[in-house]
Design a protein around this motif. Structure first.
Motif, short mmCIF file in Angstrom:
data_model
loop_
_atom_site.label_atom_id
_atom_site.label_comp_id
_atom_site.label_asym_id
_atom_site.label_seq_id
_atom_site.Cartn_x
_atom_site.Cartn_y
_atom_site.Cartn_z
N SER A 124 2.29 -29.82 -3.86
CA SER A 124 1.82 -30.12 -2.50
C SER A 124 0.39 -30.65 -2.53
O SER A 124 0.06 -31.59 -1.81
CB SER A 124 1.89 -28.86 -1.64
N TYR A 156 11.25 -34.51 1.42
CA TYR A 156 10.43 -33.30 1.33
C TYR A 156 9.33 -33.56 0.32
O TYR A 156 9.57 -34.07 -0.77
CB TYR A 156 11.28 -32.11 0.86
N GLU A 159 4.47 -28.13 1.32
CA GLU A 159 4.27 -27.26 2.46
C GLU A 159 2.87 -27.28 3.06
O GLU A 159 2.64 -26.65 4.09
CB GLU A 159 4.60 -25.81 2.05
N LEU A 164 3.53 -31.71 4.57
CA LEU A 164 4.55 -31.39 5.55
C LEU A 164 4.68 -32.49 6.60
O LEU A 164 5.77 -32.73 7.14
CB LEU A 164 4.21 -30.06 6.22
N GLY A 167 7.18 -34.92 5.51
CA GLY A 167 8.48 -34.34 5.23
C GLY A 167 9.35 -34.39 6.47
O GLY A 167 8.85 -34.45 7.60
N TYR A 172 11.56 -26.60 7.72
CA TYR A 172 10.20 -26.39 7.22
C TYR A 172 9.12 -26.87 8.19
O TYR A 172 8.03 -26.32 8.23
CB TYR A 172 10.03 -27.09 5.87
N ARG A 173 9.41 -27.94 8.95
CA ARG A 173 8.34 -28.56 9.71
C ARG A 173 8.36 -28.27 11.20
O ARG A 173 7.33 -28.42 11.88
CB ARG A 173 8.34 -30.07 9.50
N TYR A 176 5.68 -26.03 12.81
CA TYR A 176 4.30 -26.48 12.60
C TYR A 176 4.03 -27.85 13.21
O TYR A 176 2.95 -28.42 13.00
CB TYR A 176 3.99 -26.52 11.10
N LEU A 180 0.79 -31.23 12.76
CA LEU A 180 1.05 -32.27 11.79
C LEU A 180 0.55 -33.64 12.23
O LEU A 180 0.49 -33.96 13.42
CB LEU A 180 2.55 -32.36 11.51
#
Length: 457
Positions: A124, A156, A159, A164, A167, A172-173, A176, A180
């Motif tokens: 990452s 992907y 993180e 992210l 991604g 996962y996103r 959040y 972003l």
């Protein structure tokens, strides 16, 4: 020393918060397996059992656990220099590893080679480095409108916030999203999404045409395209034809956009060549590496850049310098591990051996693909994926509430094999040292696991 696995589980759950885990599922729904040691393709638990590591411990351990040559290299380095900051200082392993990486990096005729290496701590972080480099280079060049990144749907890249942001896996996103950076997402060239009767190359060409339209709509606004070459790993081991990479390289050149190849999971022999980009004959402007870089021993990432990109930061002003930093950048122990891992490729003829192993994997996977609830079997080198769907029909995936993938994971674990799924997709991504007997065990357990896990259908 406490040898009872139950005691270790209790101690663990009292103090640890595990990654990529809904901790509410421990200890009942998701079994926690305390590991005492590793050896080759095996993990040995405190419960006295051993488990075949069919996923290379999150795709990192390429040569096998406790590989003695890498362990010895780390031990030798630890007795000489364990750490020094790389700002204003240097050391033998960092220089030597950078030289090796530049020498083996993907090359493309008529294109200036990758020439500089920037180290970070993990995949990452490496992606963050590449994104910042691409943005900052254009800022230094006075092209302040170039603030957007293009990424692929279902991709992907890690993180951290920047990674992210490029991604496209909702799990996962989604939560959040307010944090972003807004990115542009182009259709995936995923061969699984091909229309009836359409080839993988045809699906890739269609996706490339869509990418061309997207770049045309944002002329002068995009600084980089980031993608996983050949294989979208966390997105379900979805694979695409190399023609997409060739088209993407051409489109980036037409639009003056940097191409970032995220080979964190696909690099170091995983897809059949040292780097997946080689299968398309393309060279990126920025190459992100990690995971197998140290043979799975220590965290390290490397971002390879062209000389022209590097030169864009040379100036009297410190603000125009690339001031990104990590305390353990270019750690000597990790770099020594990386050098030892690359030496094993040469000493053992790893790529040639992998081709033979991949052929055996294909033969063992073929009959599994005929099971009633297997919708697709796909392979890229040392990666084989089994997509499970009701009655083997792509259009009718299993109800998520059935937790078919989790059922399969538990069934395989009970049989001594680690098959950590991606949703309802099982995959083989074993260490390169896996032998014929272990492959046969893997195939047998996979077959039994699929039958048991899909019985709920």
């Amino acid at each position: 020393m406490i040898a009872d696995a139950g005691d270790w589980r209790a101690r663990d759950l009292a103090v640890l918060w595990h990654p990529c885990t809904q901790m509410r599922e421990h200890p009942d729904l998701l079994p926690l397996v305390p590991i005492e040691r590793g050896e080759g393709a095996w993990l040995h638990g405190f419960d006295g059992r051993r488990y075949l590591d069919a996923v290379s411990s999150w795709w990192t351990n390429i040569h096998g656990h406790a590989e003695p040559r890498i362990a010895a290299a780390i031990a030798r380095q630890a007795g000489t220099l364990e750490q020094v900051m790389l700002a204003g200082f240097s050391h033998r392993p960092a220089i030597g590893l950078a030289e090796k990486l530049i020498a083996i990096a993907p090359k493309q005729a008529g294109r200036a080679p990758l020439a500089k290496v920037f180290y970070a701590d993990n995949g990452s972080a490496g992606v963050e480095v590449a994104l910042k480099m691409a943005f900052h280079w254009f800022r230094n060049a006075g092209e302040t409108r170039r603030t957007k990144f293009v990424a692929l749907q279902n991709g992907y890249h890690g993180e951290t916030i920047g990674a992210l942001s490029v991604g496209d896996i909702p799990l996962y996103r989604r939560v959040y999203a307010p944090l972003l950076v807004e990115s542009l997402f182009a259709p995936s060239p995923d061969a699984y999404l091909a229309r009836d009767g359409q080839s993988a190359a045809g699906a890739a060409e269609d996706a490339a045409d869509a990418l061309a339209r997207l770049l045309d709509e944002h002329v002068g606004e995009v600084c980089a395209l980031i993608l996983e070459p050949r294989l979208q790993c966390a997105g379900g081991m979805r694979m695409h034809d190399p023609v997409y990479l060739r088209r993407a390289r051409e489109l980036c050149d037409v639009h003056g956009v940097f191409l970032i190849a995220d080979e964190i999971a696909t690099g170091f022999g995983r897809t059949g060549s040292m780097f997946a980009c080689e299968q398309a004959g393309v060279q990126p402007d920025l190459l992100c590496l990690s995971k197998g870089l140290t043979g799975g021993f220590l965290p390290l990432s490397a971002v390879l850049a062209t000389q022209a990109l590097y030169d864009g930061f040379l100036d009297e002003s410190r603000e125009r310098a690339f001031l990104h930093s990590h305390s353990y950048t270019g750690n000597p122990l990790a770099c020594a591990a990386g050098l030892a891992s690359l030496a094993i490729f040469e000493q053992d003829g790893v790529l040639e051996r992998n081709r033979a192993t991949a052929a055996k994997m294909a033969a063992l996977a073929e009959p599994i693909g005929k099971l009633p609830h297997v919708a697709d079997v796909r392979q890229a080198g040392m990666v084989v994926a089994f997509e499970l769907a009701r009655n083997g029909d792509k259009a009718t995936p299993f109800d998520p509430a059935l937790r078919v993938g989790l059922r399969a994971y538990r069934a395989a674990l009970e049989r001594g094999v680690v098959l950590r799924p991606l949703g309802d997709i099982l995959y083989w991504m074993p260490p390169y040292c896996i032998d014929d007997a272990q492959l046969e065990l893997l195939a047998r357990v996979t077959r039994e696991t699929i039958v048991e896990a899909t019985a709920c259908a």
